[in-house]
Scaffold this active site. Sequence first.
Site, PDB file in Angstrom:
ATOM      1  N   GLY A  59       0.820  -1.207   0.000  1.00 53.94           N
ATOM      2  CA  GLY A  59       0.000   0.000   0.000  1.00 53.94           C
ATOM      3  C   GLY A  59       0.851   1.253   0.000  1.00 53.94           C
ATOM      4  O   GLY A  59       2.077   1.200   0.059  1.00 53.94           O
ATOM      5  N   ASP A 178      -6.098   9.772  15.608  1.00 58.38           N
ATOM      6  CA  ASP A 178      -6.448   9.611  14.192  1.00 58.38           C
ATOM      7  C   ASP A 178      -7.112   8.271  13.909  1.00 58.38           C
ATOM      8  O   ASP A 178      -6.724   7.562  12.986  1.00 58.38           O
ATOM      9  CB  ASP A 178      -5.193   9.776  13.333  1.00 58.38           C
TER      10      ASP A 178
END
Length: 219
Positions: A59, A178
């Site tokens: 990724g 987050d």
Amino acid sequence: MVVLFFLFKRKYLFKFWKEDPEIHETLEAMLKNQEFLAPKRYTYSDVKKMTNSFKEKLGEGGFGGVYKGMLKDGRRVAVKILKEKKGNGEDFINEVASVGRTSHVNIVTLLGFCYQGSKRALIYEFMPNGSLEKFIFTENSLIQRQLGREMFFKIAVGVARGLEYLHQGCNTRILYFDIKPRIILLDKDFCPKISDFGLARLCPNRASIISMLGARGTA
């Protein structure tokens, strides 16, 4: 030639310390204080070997790329390569210092890291089912049915337990800023694990207020 070699080596080391002395001192101090809790340190050459020269990419993010790798003992790992000149190294220190202190079934395990000049990498346990994001934001009904409502509920509870551990169960409280589906990774049994501690902050357990500068998390 020997003299030139040592002059070059000295010049390189001087440049390294001149460019980034603060993060180097912080990292070394952190490792000294953590002792046995500190994850293993690897060279950049080790990182290239374990990823087969970054052959298989898993990724890409704002921080850099993630590559599939394997340790000498046969364990599969995910190697997160941080982009050069990305910030001042604060996120790197945060991630090593915070996740290196954790040990929980719902927190991804940091197995090692690389800090060599401008080369920075984080070596994590490999999560074969990837992130929760691909199971939520997809039009593929087969992928959605693969989990089902009951499994989604278990994943939600697992994430909550991970956050509770970070906020209440650690000797040093870790504030996570987050949380989102993309950073929730799933192992082979779909057990959720919180990852990506770049924006996390260490906080004394008795503190009820922590000062923050600037926006945190993802817009």
